[in-house]
Write a protein that holds these residues in place. Structure first.
Motif, PDB file in Angstrom:
ATOM      1  N   GLY A 129       0.820  -1.199   0.000  1.00 19.47           N
ATOM      2  CA  GLY A 129       0.000   0.000   0.000  1.00 19.47           C
ATOM      3  C   GLY A 129       0.852   1.247   0.000  1.00 19.47           C
ATOM      4  N   ASP A 130       0.198   2.417  -0.147  1.00 24.55           N
ATOM      5  CA  ASP A 130       0.879   3.712  -0.149  1.00 24.55           C
ATOM      6  C   ASP A 130       0.438   4.521   1.059  1.00 24.55           C
ATOM      7  OD1 ASP A 130       2.095   3.012  -2.498  1.00 24.55           O
ATOM      8  OD2 ASP A 130       0.734   4.141  -3.785  1.00 24.55           O
ATOM      9  N   LEU A 131       1.412   5.140   1.702  1.00 25.04           N
ATOM     10  CA  LEU A 131       1.143   5.938   2.894  1.00 25.04           C
ATOM     11  C   LEU A 131       1.478   7.390   2.590  1.00 25.04           C
ATOM     12  CD1 LEU A 131       0.346   5.828   5.902  1.00 25.04           C
ATOM     13  CD2 LEU A 131       2.763   5.459   6.439  1.00 25.04           C
ATOM     14  N   MET A 132       0.480   8.257   2.612  1.00 24.30           N
ATOM     15  CA  MET A 132       0.692   9.673   2.320  1.00 24.30           C
ATOM     16  C   MET A 132       1.053  10.397   3.616  1.00 24.30           C
ATOM     17  SD  MET A 132       0.129   9.191  -0.784  1.00 24.30           S
ATOM     18  CE  MET A 132       0.430  10.879  -1.315  1.00 24.30           C
ATOM     19  N   THR A 133       2.207  11.027   3.638  1.00 21.80           N
ATOM     20  CA  THR A 133       2.648  11.761   4.818  1.00 21.80           C
ATOM     21  C   THR A 133       3.480  12.955   4.350  1.00 21.80           C
ATOM     22  OG1 THR A 133       3.787  11.573   6.951  1.00 21.80           O
ATOM     23  CG2 THR A 133       4.657  10.248   5.146  1.00 21.80           C
TER      24      THR A 133
ATOM     25  N   ARG B 206      -3.213   0.240  11.539  1.00 16.60           N
ATOM     26  CA  ARG B 206      -3.919   1.092  10.575  1.00 16.60           C
ATOM     27  C   ARG B 206      -2.979   1.592   9.472  1.00 16.60           C
ATOM     28  NH1 ARG B 206      -8.154   4.713  14.254  1.00 16.60           N
ATOM     29  NH2 ARG B 206      -9.202   2.910  15.222  1.00 16.60           N
ATOM     30  N   LEU B 207      -2.205   0.662   8.948  1.00 19.58           N
ATOM     31  CA  LEU B 207      -1.356   0.968   7.801  1.00 19.58           C
ATOM     32  C   LEU B 207      -2.056   0.500   6.527  1.00 19.58           C
ATOM     33  CD1 LEU B 207       2.182   0.004   9.168  1.00 19.58           C
ATOM     34  CD2 LEU B 207       1.264   2.296   8.787  1.00 19.58           C
ATOM     35  N   PRO B 208      -1.852   1.179   5.414  1.00 21.51           N
ATOM     36  CA  PRO B 208      -2.617   0.885   4.183  1.00 21.51           C
ATOM     37  C   PRO B 208      -2.268  -0.477   3.581  1.00 21.51           C
ATOM     38  CG  PRO B 208      -0.877   2.477   3.748  1.00 21.51           C
ATOM     39  CD  PRO B 208      -0.913   2.300   5.236  1.00 21.51           C
ATOM     40  N   LEU B 209      -3.304  -1.162   3.074  1.00 21.96           N
ATOM     41  CA  LEU B 209      -3.130  -2.487   2.471  1.00 21.96           C
ATOM     42  C   LEU B 209      -3.895  -2.619   1.161  1.00 21.96           C
ATOM     43  CD1 LEU B 209      -3.574  -4.563   5.737  1.00 21.96           C
ATOM     44  CD2 LEU B 209      -1.492  -4.517   4.359  1.00 21.96           C
ATOM     45  N   SER B 210      -4.244  -1.520   0.544  1.00 24.46           N
ATOM     46  CA  SER B 210      -5.117  -1.566  -0.631  1.00 24.46           C
ATOM     47  C   SER B 210      -4.476  -2.321  -1.797  1.00 24.46           C
ATOM     48  CB  SER B 210      -5.474  -0.140  -1.072  1.00 24.46           C
ATOM     49  OG  SER B 210      -4.294   0.622  -1.327  1.00 24.46           O
ATOM     50  N   HIS B 211      -3.217  -2.097  -2.061  1.00 21.14           N
ATOM     51  CA  HIS B 211      -2.562  -2.779  -3.182  1.00 21.14           C
ATOM     52  C   HIS B 211      -2.451  -4.285  -2.921  1.00 21.14           C
ATOM     53  CE1 HIS B 211      -1.445   1.343  -4.217  1.00 21.14           C
ATOM     54  NE2 HIS B 211      -1.118   0.900  -5.414  1.00 21.14           N
ATOM     55  N   LEU B 212      -2.175  -4.666  -1.681  1.00 17.91           N
ATOM     56  CA  LEU B 212      -2.067  -6.078  -1.353  1.00 17.91           C
ATOM     57  C   LEU B 212      -3.401  -6.782  -1.557  1.00 17.91           C
ATOM     58  CD1 LEU B 212      -0.575  -8.515  -0.170  1.00 17.91           C
ATOM     59  CD2 LEU B 212      -1.232  -7.708   2.103  1.00 17.91           C
ATOM     60  N   LYS B 213      -4.470  -6.184  -1.085  1.00 17.32           N
ATOM     61  CA  LYS B 213      -5.778  -6.818  -1.208  1.00 17.32           C
ATOM     62  C   LYS B 213      -6.179  -6.987  -2.669  1.00 17.32           C
ATOM     63  CE  LYS B 213      -7.408  -5.324   3.336  1.00 17.32           C
ATOM     64  NZ  LYS B 213      -8.360  -4.499   4.115  1.00 17.32           N
ATOM     65  N   GLN B 214      -5.833  -6.011  -3.487  1.00 12.55           N
ATOM     66  CA  GLN B 214      -6.123  -6.129  -4.914  1.00 12.55           C
ATOM     67  C   GLN B 214      -5.321  -7.275  -5.534  1.00 12.55           C
ATOM     68  OE1 GLN B 214      -5.375  -2.559  -7.140  1.00 12.55           O
ATOM     69  NE2 GLN B 214      -5.911  -3.470  -9.107  1.00 12.55           N
ATOM     70  N   ALA B 215      -4.043  -7.390  -5.140  1.00 12.58           N
ATOM     71  CA  ALA B 215      -3.200  -8.465  -5.656  1.00 12.58           C
ATOM     72  C   ALA B 215      -3.718  -9.829  -5.214  1.00 12.58           C
ATOM     73  CB  ALA B 215      -1.762  -8.270  -5.187  1.00 12.58           C
ATOM     74  N   GLU B 216      -4.219  -9.911  -3.985  1.00 12.03           N
ATOM     75  CA  GLU B 216      -4.744 -11.184  -3.485  1.00 12.03           C
ATOM     76  C   GLU B 216      -5.995 -11.597  -4.244  1.00 12.03           C
ATOM     77  OE1 GLU B 216      -3.185 -11.290   1.145  1.00 12.03           O
ATOM     78  OE2 GLU B 216      -5.119 -10.366   0.687  1.00 12.03           O
ATOM     79  N   ARG B 217      -6.815 -10.642  -4.601  1.00 17.69           N
ATOM     80  CA  ARG B 217      -8.002 -10.976  -5.402  1.00 17.69           C
ATOM     81  C   ARG B 217      -7.588 -11.547  -6.757  1.00 17.69           C
ATOM     82  NH1 ARG B 217     -10.062  -6.155  -2.885  1.00 17.69           N
ATOM     83  NH2 ARG B 217      -9.359  -4.873  -4.651  1.00 17.69           N
ATOM     84  N   GLN B 218      -6.558 -10.956  -7.361  1.00 16.48           N
ATOM     85  CA  GLN B 218      -6.071 -11.462  -8.644  1.00 16.48           C
ATOM     86  C   GLN B 218      -5.451 -12.849  -8.489  1.00 16.48           C
ATOM     87  OE1 GLN B 218      -3.426  -8.353  -9.910  1.00 16.48           O
ATOM     88  NE2 GLN B 218      -5.079  -7.019 -10.643  1.00 16.48           N
ATOM     89  N   GLU B 219      -4.750 -13.067  -7.382  1.00 18.02           N
ATOM     90  CA  GLU B 219      -4.140 -14.368  -7.123  1.00 18.02           C
ATOM     91  C   GLU B 219      -5.198 -15.467  -7.027  1.00 18.02           C
ATOM     92  OE1 GLU B 219      -1.700 -14.329  -3.682  1.00 18.02           O
ATOM     93  OE2 GLU B 219      -0.056 -13.247  -4.630  1.00 18.02           O
ATOM     94  N   LYS B 220      -6.272 -15.189  -6.287  1.00 24.53           N
ATOM     95  CA  LYS B 220      -7.335 -16.173  -6.117  1.00 24.53           C
ATOM     96  C   LYS B 220      -7.971 -16.532  -7.451  1.00 24.53           C
ATOM     97  CE  LYS B 220      -8.507 -14.916  -1.348  1.00 24.53           C
ATOM     98  NZ  LYS B 220      -9.531 -14.329  -0.441  1.00 24.53           N
ATOM     99  N   LYS B 221      -8.162 -15.531  -8.283  1.00 24.25           N
ATOM    100  CA  LYS B 221      -8.755 -15.783  -9.593  1.00 24.25           C
ATOM    101  C   LYS B 221      -7.844 -16.674 -10.444  1.00 24.25           C
ATOM    102  CE  LYS B 221     -10.444 -13.373 -13.722  1.00 24.25           C
ATOM    103  NZ  LYS B 221     -10.631 -12.055 -14.371  1.00 24.25           N
TER     104      LYS B 221
END
Length: 920
Positions: free
Chosen positions: A87-91, A195-210
């Motif tokens: 994920g990406d963390l904006m700071t 509470r660190l971002p995980l959006s990219h990981l979750k998207q990758a996991e969805r692709q992996e399952k498919k």
């Protein structure tokens, strides 16, 4: 990339080498790696035997462990480009008013932990790509990220998303973590709680399952289709008894060459090379490059493309800063107003940046890189500064040092021939007189031996005493491991210009290119491995189109590559035909092979199930090695581990008596023959050694560890000093076994080899080079050549340089000597074997580039005869599957320059997966 910059405390876990090997592809913590610049810093080994047991504790006792990592990324994280983007963390970056580091929007920045910061033990500083501090991460955000950085759980890369203000600057932090499912799940739970971002990981996991569902469906369908055939195949094998005796040798009748050809299949590894690599310049652009005049003192007429190469090299030794044009880019720098901006890292400066003098001459093997360098030496010998000498230093493999001297003599007019010194052996007596020569030729080993990292005073004599006119690294891919002592030493030499010669600038991945960039002294940030990964490798793996354009711009600046099949090169080489000759096992060989295969499958299953009580990674490597050896000759397959394993059960460290030294050398030989990597630098064992606790390392890596902590980084056993390290039994790491076999019972592969050599219809005067990686196999071949009346000579790593030269001379000049038995490790570099018109590859392993280089010793400039290459492969064996893996690695080498580096075939990340592929 995030790393600590000073000493810190940490827990240790005593992992065996095999346990470390298993977790290496995905582990967020690694053993230290050798540093080229920061030898004074300390770090330690992070624990975690399981991902779910995240320990952030510290242990004061191990605070002195050495930081041996190059650049700003002192963990394996720095080069583990197979990690997932979580994920990406904006700071923001704060405190910018206190620092002078410049940075602009879109620029890559480097994050470094400062655990000993007197104001905040969680401090994270931010540097620009040139190493100047810009500011630091806010205290609350640093407190959240510090533990992840210290324990190598996350890799963090930063990109500025806005301009630097009076007090702060916005930044995006990209978080990368392990791909391994178990570690991923543990880390994901911890990140969610923080509470660190995980959006990219979750998207990758969805692709992996498919994709997993698609693979499972395809496997079910394939299994259904194959079930009938498998049952029939198993039934056909039920008649074998256990390990029957070898069959007596049948008379090997002379078959015609046409019959053998009809039994083979064509195999052309060069077909994939016909795809135009994006080395920056198209073939039409290469064809229209300007030419330089041949230097008057050169006695040989240069071919047109070689004159073009000479002009390009002269120009690259005198680079000019970019002009104001929008498309004028030089070494990734462009001018914008009164500033210079690096298009890779977006670093900008008002001071004209230093430009690298030199580049990579990556012409296909056999196109005359040597004579082009000789022409450059003759054309451009004047030093560029008052402090410089006029001497060119050439660093080459030992086996080709004399070839450089001979080529210089052969291609120059005698009255103007440069004075050449072979700085090796007795030539080292001239250490104080190097500036009296025009060319000094030395070896990588001699260079590493003279390198003293802690010396601040310029030596009075030797390789580091001069500012060289230029340095030339022959077979420049030798330094692809940036942590090896040879690579560090090469980068530490002083020179006006720097060149690397290699037909294979990439062996496995784009990371191989990084060492070349660092050696050439390219500026702007890519010389730091953290930035190189962040700017180039990760985006390429993500199929970012901008990164492909960036690579194209980079390669067009520093690299010149022409291929043999380019029309304008016009070598007029005769045709080459490559064939796979498949050989059937004798029944007794088949039974031995199947026994070892079943054993290997069982071991690999136990290893994957983490059953460490009896099975180790070394056992799996050995049984696979035996599988490969049975394919050549059953006499090669010997159990060499059992005795040492029994000793190690009683002693953590074995006494170094002669018997145990031999056993340790046997274990080391398995590591070498299996092309294993050093657990410290995670690259090829270039100068392999083994400790008394049976852990194998590259000598330069383990010596640096010993100098600082006197403990094995794998098991924490004490290592008193470097004298306890055990070297291979033979030079080049070749097997030293004295194998005995019944000469009346050849293996089926030796029979096939003799059939090819004695086939009726061979062209008159045919000469053949037989390549094998096992010198013991060459020993077994010799009596059968003698029985067939074939005169032969031999080259291997146990021979002196003079003996090798004599063998090459006899093979080239004696019409009765028709076969050269050649060790693959020695003959894959530098030699000219155009006297042969036929090559036979007796065995295969992972890296196809080494075999391709060996074949190109025969098929190169100067070859006048139609050439044949035979690859002997045992039918339905591990060798068939090696060919499939090799094909993927060839694709990877080109894909790295065309599109993206393949994650699937990363050498380290897929080591166990490759072994599994070989056994299925």
């Amino acid at each position: 990339m995030v790393v600590p910059s000073g000493k810190r405390r940490s827990e240790y876990v005593d992992l065996s080498l095999d346990e470390v090997r298993e977790v290496q592809p995905t582990a967020p913590y690694k053993v230290p790696r050798i540093s080229g610049q920061r030898f004074g810093q300390d770090t330690s080994f992070v624990p975690l035997s399981q991902a779910s047991q995240v320990s952030l504790g510290e242990d004061e006792d191990d605070a002195g462990a050495a930081d041996l990592i190059q650049g700003s990324q002192e963990g394996e994280d720095s080069s583990d480009t197979t990690q997932l983007h979580y994920g990406d963390l904006m700071t923001k970056i704060v405190g910018v008013r206190y620092y002078r580091g410049q940075a602009t929007i879109g620029e890559h920045v480097v994050l470094k932990r400062e655990p000993h910061n007197q104001y905040d033990r969680n401090a994270i500083r931010v540097d620009n790509v040139m190493g100047a501090q810009v500011g630091h991460i806010p205290r609350n955000m640093a407190a959240k990220l510090a533990s992840y950085m210290d324990n190598r759980l996350l890799v963090v890369e930063g990109i500025l998303t806005g301009v630097i203000g009076a007090y702060d600057c916005p930044v995006a932090l990209k978080l990368f973590g392990p791909r391994d499912l178990e570690r991923r799940e543990a880390l994901k739970r911890k990140m969610e709680s923080d509470r660190l971002p995980l959006s990219h990981l979750k998207q990758a996991e969805r692709q992996e399952k498919k994709k997993q569902k698609e693979r499972e469906q395809a496997m079910k369908e394939a299994a259904k289709r194959a079930r009938t055939g498998q049952l029939l195949g198993a039934a056909n094998k039920l008649g074998y008894s256990n390990l029957s005796e070898p069959l007596a040798e049948e008379a090997v009748g002379e078959e015609s060459l046409e019959e053998l050809i009809s039994q083979s299949s064509t195999f052309n590894p060069r077909e994939i090379g016909q795809v135009a690599e994006s080395f920056g310049l198209k073939e039409s652009d290469l064809e229209n490059m300007p030419m330089a005049d041949s230097p008057p003192s050169l006695s040989t007429t240069l071919l047109p493309y070689q004159r073009q190469g000479l002009a390009w090299m002269i120009s690259n030794e005198n680079p000019q800063l970019p002009g104001s044009g929008a498309n004028d880019v030089v070494q990734l720098w462009k001018r914008q107003g009164n500033k210079f901006i690096n298009i890779a890292t977006n670093f900008s400066t008002a001071t004209p940046p230093p430009l690298a003098s030199g580049g990579i001459l990556a012409d296909d093997m056999g196109l005359g890189k040597t004579i082009q360098i000789i022409s450059l030496i003759l054309s451009n010998s004047q030093p560029k500064t008052k402090e410089s000498s006029r001497v060119t230093l050439i660093v080459a493999p030992v086996g080709v040092m004399s070839n450089w001297r001979n080529q210089i003599q052969d291609h120059t007019n005698p009255e103007h021939s440069p004075r050449v010194l072979i700085y090796h052996g007795t030539g080292k007596k001239e250490a104080a007189n190097l500036n009296q020569y025009d060319v000094v030729v030395t070896s990588y080993g001699a260079l590493a031996m003279e390198y003293k990292p802690d010396t601040k005073v310029t030596p009075e004599k030797g390789l580091f005493s001069l500012q060289w006119r230029r340095i030339v690294l022959d077979e420049g891919h030798t330094i692809r491991n940036p942590r090896s002592k040879g690579a560090i030493a090469a980068c530490s030499l002083r020179a006006d210009s720097r060149w690397t010669l290699t037909g294979t600038p990439i062996i496995n991945t784009l990371k191989d290119l990084y060492s070349q960039i660092r050696f050439l002294k390219l500026t702007g940030g890519l010389e730091d491995l953290a930035v190189f990964n962040s700017v180039l490798i990760r985006p390429l793996m993500s199929d970012d189109p901008d990164s492909r354009l960036l690579l194209q711009a980079l390669m067009s600046t520093i690299c010149l590559r022409r291929r043999k099949d380019m029309s304008f090169v016009n070598l007029r080489l005769p045709p080459i035909t490559s064939r796979v000759f498949r050989v059937n096992f004798h029944p007794h060989e088949q039974e031995k092979y199947e026994m070892f295969q079943a054993e290997a499958k069982g071991m690999l299953m136990d290893l994957k199930n983490k059953d460490k009580t009896s099975i180790t990674y070394s056992h799996v490597l050995e049984v696979i090695l035996r599988l490969r050896q049975v394919c050549n000759h059953w006499a090669l397959a010997k159990n060499r581990l059992d005795k040492l394993a029994a000793i190690l059960d009683k002693h953590q460290v074995v006494p170094l008596i002669p018997e145990n030294i031999k056993a340790l050398q046997d274990v080391l030989q398995i590591r070498i023959e299996s092309q294993e990597t050093c657990p410290i630098c995670l690259d090829t064992l270039e100068t392999p050694v083994i400790t008394a606790c049976a852990h194998a390392f590259d000598r330069g890596c383990i010596e640096q560890v010993i100098d600082r902590q006197h403990k094995c980084p794998m098991c924490r056993a004490e290592i008193k000093d470097n004298t306890t390290l055990v070297s291979p039994a033979a030079e080049m790491g070749e097997d030293a076994d004295n194998v005995q076999a019944d000469p009346d019972n050849p293996s089926s592969k030796i029979e096939a080899l003799i059939k090819i050599l004695t086939a009726q219809g061979q062209a008159q005067g045919t000469k053949t080079v037989v390549f094998s990686q096992w010198t013991s196999f060459l020993n077994l071949v010799e009596p059968h050549l003698q029985r067939a009346g074939i005169e032969f000579t031999r080259i291997d790593g146990k021979m002196t340089s003079l003996a090798r030269d004599n063998s090459t001379h006899r093979f080239s000049t004696d019409p009765n000597c028709t076969v050269l038995l050649a060790s693959l490790s020695v003959c894959s570099v530098g030699l000219n074997l155009v006297a042969a018109n036929q090559a036979i590859l007796a065995d295969s392993w992972w890296a196809p580039a080494i075999e391709d280089q060996a074949v190109d010793r025969v098929y190169r400039l100067g070859q006048k005869r139609e050439t044949s290459v035979w690859r002997l492969v045992m039918e339905d064996s591990i060798e068939d599957r090696v060919l499939a893996i090799q094909e993927q690695k060839r694709k990877l080498m080109l894909a790295a320059f065309r599109e993206k580096a393949s994650k699937k075939f990363d050498d380290r990340a897929t080591r166990v997966a490759d072994l599994e592929t070989l056994l299925t």
